[in-house]
Design an enzyme around this catalytic site. Structure first.
Site, PDB file in Angstrom:
ATOM      1  N   ARG A   1       0.833  -1.205   0.000  1.00  0.00           N
ATOM      2  CA  ARG A   1       0.000   0.000   0.000  1.00  0.00           C
ATOM      3  C   ARG A   1       0.868   1.255   0.000  1.00  0.00           C
ATOM      4  NH1 ARG A   1      -5.332  -1.780   3.712  1.00  0.00           N
ATOM      5  NH2 ARG A   1      -6.197  -3.013   1.997  1.00  0.00           N
TER       6      ARG A   1
ATOM      7  N   ILE B   1       2.395   1.708  -3.356  1.00  0.00           N
ATOM      8  CA  ILE B   1       1.455   2.253  -4.341  1.00  0.00           C
ATOM      9  C   ILE B   1       1.367   3.766  -4.231  1.00  0.00           C
ATOM     10  CG2 ILE B   1      -1.001   2.324  -4.930  1.00  0.00           C
ATOM     11  CD1 ILE B   1      -0.898  -0.738  -4.349  1.00  0.00           C
TER      12      ILE B   1
ATOM     13  N   TYR C   1      -5.948  -0.939  -6.928  1.00  0.00           N
ATOM     14  CA  TYR C   1      -5.449  -2.230  -6.401  1.00  0.00           C
ATOM     15  C   TYR C   1      -4.915  -2.149  -4.975  1.00  0.00           C
ATOM     16  CZ  TYR C   1      -0.813  -1.331  -8.788  1.00  0.00           C
ATOM     17  OH  TYR C   1       0.369  -0.851  -9.249  1.00  0.00           O
ATOM     18  N   GLU C   2      -4.730  -3.299  -4.384  1.00  0.00           N
ATOM     19  CA  GLU C   2      -4.370  -3.424  -2.960  1.00  0.00           C
ATOM     20  C   GLU C   2      -5.394  -2.744  -2.057  1.00  0.00           C
ATOM     21  OE1 GLU C   2      -2.234  -5.486  -2.643  1.00  0.00           O
ATOM     22  OE2 GLU C   2      -0.831  -5.321  -4.303  1.00  0.00           O
ATOM     23  N   GLY C   3      -6.656  -2.869  -2.396  1.00  0.00           N
ATOM     24  CA  GLY C   3      -7.716  -2.188  -1.649  1.00  0.00           C
ATOM     25  C   GLY C   3      -7.995  -0.859  -2.297  1.00  0.00           C
TER      26      GLY C   3
END
Lengths: 595, 595
Positions: free
Chosen positions: A296, A299, A440-442
């Site tokens: 996260r 990102i 992505y990744e939540g």
């Protein structure tokens, strides 16, 4: 054309002038060797690789994309050679523990380097950044035998890592996942199921791929409490670490995506594949979060890196493109027109980009240093405070910085006008590549929920104070300093609003959880903007002290961007506060079927 | 998957409940036949074409794109057949004068139809919308012989039109253009030069293409005062209207773009091509603006149309996709999870989309009706007022509505999560297609300058009053009506701020033009948001009166979205006002070379 030079001067500013990282790292056992000289040399070399090796493959990688043929994914032309150079330089292991062959550099340095990889070629960067995340999860949760067997080749870059969570019917809601793991009787497990959206699920860069897979054991409870984490290699690995036969793992398809087309996004089929349990049974989600939290933050760095390329490219274009005259009279009467950088609205776009990029670079570095402190500081109270700050800032960095990154890439495209929309100039690729970071990744909505539902209430609600305390201390101290009023006053106003809203959410949330959901996204943005106001005010304080030195234009630039930020971007907090205060009724009134 | 149904109910609401278009059109000579029944039938048939013919070609057209082979552009598979049906239905000429074979429907109707074409297939829609714009310019400025020769086949759709302004070194700054026209001695001209970014510059849909080309006569003054407008056909046209040999016009290349890939964007070479002067010499830019102003409004409709598809698709997905539980407790305990439409943050995205889409539909229709009034109303004072309003709203619609369109498409993609990033779902195409609307026909920054530098000062500054007067009248009247307080109070606040900033800009602008440039973009957005507040307050007034009828849920929906708009979106005007008030110094302080 899109262009990129590693922003080494601004990184030095953030690390050594703003965050005093030389002193901070010297306090941390294991970081003593990361002196400013060494770090400077590392960043310079990383910058060279980014500019000369990765960036030239960025557009061709996007045009070509990845292919799946005969069960094997091929990355775009040039990626294999670049990856080989990348490994020869030791880059896959720069943040890894020397016990497993890594270089043990601080996370703070790893993040700066990652910003450069993301800027130069975000699709390429995903392969090593996922390996680094998988490394962290395995190191933290696997037993020593597994670590000895799997980590050294990952640290070398000979093997890569992936993160296998999502299934077709569940992304956010992992409690629904169906992939199964059954004990094989030999201490190992057999994994069966299909995962989607697996970045680097297959590729032709490494000898082996280490999949971290969430699956259910036969007796697992329903929902998220019944998920375990498994290490599932593409090729089986003998106990001595040598490669065995193929495992039951294969890419079923690759996705055709809006962007990051040089990164293979795979449907992965696990068919009775041999795997190893990592961490305790049914605690897989918590273990995976060791990886997820790093990703996260990574990102956020992607948004920042792409935003940096967008800014640099747009600024260069704006200085060269001749079009129109300055409204206050021609700037350059001997030429047919003035460069568009003279136009106030073009400057507005460029300054917005700079204010977000440089502010976010400081924000990410602040969090990275806190990770190092949380892991290594001798004082447990400092470790705890740093860990809290990282937990608080992680969703903010993931969402706010990636949102800013997308916005900045769009501003960069806009500065190019019609040329920005044409593929060959490379600006529209930045927009497409940046868009995924918000998902992505939540998704960023999920990040906002993590902030308001979880982080505001963790440890009896003490996390926000880890942010408020240093900001308030700074405000108190800075009030008395000459020239700081124009920065401290708006910061203090934003802080007061953020504190009030935070207190309101902490008070109301337990009884009315939907109010938290209704506030989440606007609150997160308000938090991010206030954090940047703090870091810009600190940057201004540094700049004011150094104006009389030889780098006066650099520090004048910092002051100009800080002023722009306070006066033109920070006022967004007023609108966001009003939106949050409007409450959940504005969202919940319409019946579901009326949408 | 992306999906689309023509929003006929909301169009009826806007036309007949909000704008009282039945009465308004009946007052206009030539519009008497455009009764609600006839208009309803036209919109229904257009909706059918949009849904059944154009929308199914949207994604395949994007995947395939256009090709240039042997000097001829091919459009994607299916476009030719769709275009043939389109012409058979008489759609190219729906807004054209019956004298030239058109159906003479009001612009108000033409705009609703254009929204549907844009929604269903914006790339396809560009071919006829440019023809419609070229028709307007030729009809307004060419002599009757040229009109008789060129307009009827354009109205039929057998010939298309283009707009050739941009050259490689000049887009915004047309004063720099180099294309030359020399008198041929026979009353005609010979045109030589290269134009870029010519939408529909070549294609395989029509028998001929009528290029409107800006060029310089031999004795022309420098800059924008030396530009003339020429009609240059692809194939020569004999005086009897029959097609002759090829003219010196050829596509040199087609661009590879981020989106609108089904629309051929060409580099066009004019090599001693035969052309005809349209309008007076050296007045070409003013003549071209007849076309440009229509295209600018059409581009607003593109943002709106794409936003409508994004909303509908996201709403359908949100009602179906099961993920997570409502925070206030499970909504549907028998299913594994609740549909994501229950989550407040998903609703925030959907409501934002609706508030912008429906508000912008009303805004665009208001402007379209004013065009009809400006062209046809018997009272010259009404014509003048309407013409002023159109001039004022044109840059706002082009920029604000296209900005909203891009934002809404991104929200739609976001609701789909990772699936939104995958090409097959069609959501990312909406984002790519919507992005150009912020750029072409004058970037949105240029629109903002048109608003603050030109429209605020035209006719002694009377234009803004054409907006303020009806809004103020409405506010005064609505204050006394039951239930209207929650809508009128925020509208009045926004209006007060907008008026104050407008007065400040009108006062300061003449002395300090760079202040206008510094304010432009934020001011335009403030204006757009306030205009939507007015239209949402009016929509609420209508809804309150009709709540007790059979369509109660529809009107309750209007009220819920109006409340959402007032409380959660309109507060942006506070932040924008602060940014405008910050003034130009925040932008101009940094020296050019510091970027």
């Amino acid at each position: 054309m899109a262009q990129y030079q590693a922003p080494l001067r601004d990184m030095r500013f953030v690390l050594y002038e703003l965050l005093d990282a030389g002193r901070a790292l010297a306090e941390l056992p294991g970081c003593e060797e990361a002196t400013p000289d060494l770090v400077g040399a590392v960043l310079e070399e990383a910058g060279r690789i980014a500019e000369e090796v990765l960036f030239p493959l960025n557009r061709s990688g996007d045009e070509e994309g990845c292919r799946l043929e005969d069960g094997q994914v091929s990355t775009p032309r040039g990626f294999r050679e670049a990856y080989r150079l990348f490994c020869e330089g030791g880059w896959p292991g720069i943040g890894a523990d020397p016990d497993y062959g890594g270089q043990g550099l601080p996370t703070l340095v790893e993040f700066q380097v990652h910003e450069m990889w993301s800027a130069a070629n975000v699709a390429f960067s995903l392969y090593p950044v996922l390996t680094a995340g998988a490394y962290r999860a395995i190191r933290a949760h696997a037993d020593e035998a597994l670590r000895r067997r799997f980590l050294p080749p990952m640290v070398e870059g000979r093997w890569s890592g992936t993160m296998c969570l999502t299934e077709a019917h569940c992304g956010t809601d992992l409690g629904l996942l169906r992939t199964r793991a059954v004990p094989a009787g030999d201490g190992g497990y057999r994994i069966t199921g299909t995962k989607i959206f697996i970045t680097g699920g297959d590729q032709d860069l490494t000898e082996n791929i280490v999949h971290l897979v969430l699956a259910r054991l036969p007796d697992a409870p329903e929902g998220v409490r019944g998920i375990s984490l498994f290490l599932v290699p593409k090729r089986k690995v003998r106990e001595d670490g040598s490669l065995g036969e193929a495992n039951g793992v294969s890419p079923g398809a690759i996705e055709h995506k809006m962007g990051i087309r040089g990164a293979a996004t795979c449907v992965m089929n696990f068919d009775d594949a041999e795997g190893y349990l990592v961490g305790p049974p049914n605690k897989g989600l918590a273990c995976m979060f060791t990886m997820m939290n790093l990703e996260r933050l990574a990102i956020g760095m992607q948004g920042l890196g792409l935003g940096e390329v967008a800014y640099q490219s747009a600024a260069a274009y704006a200085r060269e493109r001749l079009q129109g005259r300055f409204m206050g009279g021609p700037r350059d009467p001997d030429r047919p027109a003035d460069p568009i950088v003279v136009h106030p609205d073009v400057r507005r776009m460029l300054l917005t980009a700079r204010a977000y990029n440089e502010g976010n670079r400081a924000l990410c570095a602040w969090a990275a240093l806190a990770i190092d402190q949380a892991e290594r500081h001798p004082d447990p109270a400092v470790r705890e405070a740093a860990d809290d700050l990282v937990a608080l800032l992680t969703p903010i960095i993931k969402a706010f910085v990636s949102d800013c990154g997308f916005e900045v890439c769009n501003l960069g495209l806009q500065v190019f006008g019609g040329h920005g929309y044409i593929r060959e100039h490379g600006m529209e690729q930045l927009v497409r590549d940046a868009r995924i970071a918000q998902i992505y990744e939540g998704t960023n909505g999920i990040q906002a929920l993590d902030l308001v539902r979880r982080k505001l209430f963790l440890h009896d609600g003490r996390l926000p104070g880890r942010f408020f305390a240093p900001v308030e201390a700074f405000v108190r101290e800075a009030h008395g300093r000459a020239g700081m009023g124009e920065f401290v006053v708006p910061l203090e106003d934003a802080l007061r609003r953020l504190r009030a809203v935070t207190a309101w959410l902490q008070e109301e949330g337990p009884q009315r959880p939907e109010e938290l959901g209704a506030a989440a996204t606007d609150y997160l943005r308000m938090f991010g903007l206030t954090a940047l106001a703090y870091l810009w005010a600190r940057a201004a304080a540094v700049a004011l002290e150094r104006l009389d030195g030889p780098e006066r234009p650099f520090y004048e630039g910092k002051l100009a961007v800080a002023r722009f930020y306070m006066q033109r971007l920070l006022p967004q907090v007023h609108a966001l506060e009003a939106a949050v205060r409007a409450g959940g009724a504005t969202l919940m009134a319409l019946p579901d079927e009326a949408f």
